[in-house]
Design an enzyme around this catalytic site. Structure first.
Site, short mmCIF file in Angstrom:
data_model
loop_
_atom_site.label_atom_id
_atom_site.label_comp_id
_atom_site.label_asym_id
_atom_site.label_seq_id
_atom_site.Cartn_x
_atom_site.Cartn_y
_atom_site.Cartn_z
N CYS A 33 12.91 -43.27 -23.18
CA CYS A 33 13.03 -41.83 -23.33
C CYS A 33 13.17 -41.53 -24.83
O CYS A 33 13.37 -42.44 -25.63
CB CYS A 33 14.27 -41.35 -22.60
N HIS A 63 21.30 -49.96 -22.69
CA HIS A 63 21.50 -51.03 -21.72
C HIS A 63 20.22 -51.85 -21.55
O HIS A 63 19.61 -51.87 -20.49
CB HIS A 63 21.96 -50.44 -20.38
N HIS A 156 31.74 -45.65 -17.64
CA HIS A 156 30.50 -45.69 -18.45
C HIS A 156 30.77 -45.04 -19.82
O HIS A 156 31.45 -44.02 -19.91
CB HIS A 156 29.41 -44.92 -17.69
N GLU A 158 29.01 -43.21 -21.74
CA GLU A 158 28.63 -41.80 -21.90
C GLU A 158 29.66 -40.90 -21.22
O GLU A 158 30.05 -39.87 -21.77
CB GLU A 158 27.24 -41.56 -21.31
N THR A 224 24.28 -37.97 -17.98
CA THR A 224 22.87 -37.59 -17.89
C THR A 224 22.03 -38.54 -17.04
O THR A 224 20.94 -38.18 -16.64
CB THR A 224 22.24 -37.53 -19.29
N SER A 292 22.21 -50.89 -16.52
CA SER A 292 21.68 -49.57 -16.83
C SER A 292 21.84 -48.64 -15.62
O SER A 292 21.33 -48.90 -14.54
CB SER A 292 20.20 -49.69 -17.21
N ASN A 294 20.73 -45.47 -15.20
CA ASN A 294 19.55 -44.75 -14.73
C ASN A 294 18.60 -45.67 -13.96
O ASN A 294 17.97 -45.27 -13.00
CB ASN A 294 18.86 -44.01 -15.89
N SER A 355 15.76 -47.31 -20.64
CA SER A 355 16.05 -48.18 -21.78
C SER A 355 15.17 -49.44 -21.76
O SER A 355 15.50 -50.43 -22.40
CB SER A 355 17.54 -48.56 -21.78
#
Ligand code: SF4
Length: 386
Positions: A33, A63, A156, A158, A224, A292, A294, A355
């Site tokens: 991204c 990650h 996490h 974030e 996110t 990761s 996501n 990632s």
């Protein structure tokens, strides 16, 4: 779990890579991204601009083991692991050192620690603008006296960073899933006494949180990389609870509208998986780092429909008979035999997390081709597309 809806007007159908006996359906959006590309670029530029200096990263850049190993091979040292365990103590830092803030951002406490040592945190800050957008949104709702509910994994990076920023402005609490949102609802409706809140949400609420007073006006923001549809379901649920509990004519009086805190890349990758899953196939492969967030959500979506293998590079495909893949439910790598069915043509769905470098996806494609005696190479196929 609800699959993300396919928005009208945009094409989320997968791209067919037809190798004859092997047909790979590649998700329309996958991989890196903006935030990750930006962070990697800044990190390598930092190495270039600072010869002879010690360069530290607060934690893993992203990650992805390959990217992180690459940075380490350029002399970059990680200060924390992904769970916030300190690998290098802050008091070992000197003001001449360079410290890079990763794409997930960091907590205000860590930023202060670095500034106190004399390190300029703004110079090599790779915090993704989409993460900052969540911080800004929490600040905006905090100013309107809403309590911030963060949908995220409490440990996490974030979420820890977002919690730190949000709780500097307003009472804040983290909910990791719908079950925790339902638990929170019990303190909103009064089904459970406020005194029990502190044990239920231990380690997940801000200092001085008053469960009686601070759950009367709320807004939901998210880490996110959570599943967009899960955040939406949690926000819809809590909004309904607020309306039913407080019987207010204007729902916004009790519940802030925060729908715009989703990251476009996470959203597009998730929606593209929904689009990909409309194609019937024999199996799915998801490529990405095992820690990761996501990527694991993409795996979750796929495995509801078909056998899914979560790998972090092509080397995990040991042979056409054997694959080593990550079971994120038990957080272990497991071996599966006879994973590749003998079908003509074999249909494989393929995607990767935000990632994951595209080269890893290409490596997986090449490995699959090597089992299928295709007359086409990846390069020849790409030429057809051009
Ligand atoms: S997934 Fe989204 S929020 Fe996270 S780094 Fe990428 S663009 Fe930024």
């Amino acid at each position: 779990m609800k699959k993300p809806d396919l928005p009208a007007g945009r094409d989320f159908s997968p791209t067919l890579l037809d190798f004859g006996p092997l047909q790979i359906y590649l998700a329309r959006h996958f991989g890196f991204c903006y935030g990750v590309e930006n962070a990697i670029e800044i990190a390598f530029k930092t190495v270039e601009e600072n010869p002879g200096k010690r360069i530290f990263l607060l934690s893993e850049m992203i990650h992805n083991p390959q990217v992180n190993a690459d940075l380490q091979s350029h002399g970059v040292q990680f200060m924390q692991d992904t769970y916030g365990q300190q690998l290098i103590a802050f008091d070992e830092l000197q003001k001449e050192d360079v410290v890079i803030i990763p794409a997930f951002g960091t907590t205000l406490e860590i930023e202060k620690k670095l500034r106190d040592i004399g390190i300029q945190t703004e110079k090599y800050n790779t915090t993704c603008p989409f993460v900052e957008k969540v911080w800004n949104r929490s600040e905006a709702i905090a100013k309107q006296n809403y309590t911030v509910v963060i949908h995220g994994k409490p440990k996490h990076e974030e979420t820890r960073a977002t919690f730190s920023h949000a709780s500097s402005n307003a009472p804040s609490v983290v909910v990791k899933d719908m079950n925790e949102a339902k638990e929170l609802a019990k303190y909103i409706t009064g089904e459970k006494p406020a005194t029990d809140f502190y044990a239920s949400f231990k380690g997940q609420y801000s200092k001085g949180f008053d469960a009686e007073k601070d759950l009367q006006r709320i807004g939901v923001v998210n880490q996110t990389t959570m599943l967009a549809s899960d955040t939406q379901a949690i926000a819809d649920f809590l909004k309904k609870v607020m309306i039913e509990t407080f019987h207010h004519a204007d729902p916004q009086e009790r519940f802030a509208d925060t729908r715009d805190t989703l990251c476009y890349a996470t959203n597009d990758n998730q929606t593209a998986v929904s689009g990909m899953l409309e194609t019937e196939a024999h199996l799915a492969i998801v490529v990405g780092g095992y820690n990761s967030s996501n990527t694991s959500h993409l795996v979750e979506l796929c495995e509801e429909n078909l056998p899914t293998f979560f790998i972090n590079n092509e080397e995990k495909i040991l042979s056409a008979k054997e694959i080593l893949h990550f079971n994120f439910h038990i957080k272990e790598e497991v071996t599966t035999n006879d994973w590749l069915p003998v079908k003509q043509p074999l249909k494989v769905l393929l995607t990767s997390g935000a990632s994951c470098p595209d080269a890893l996806v290409e490596g997986v494609i090449n490995k699959l081709i090597s089992f299928h005696h295709s007359t086409l190479t990846t390069e020849q196929l790409i030429e057809q597309f051009q």
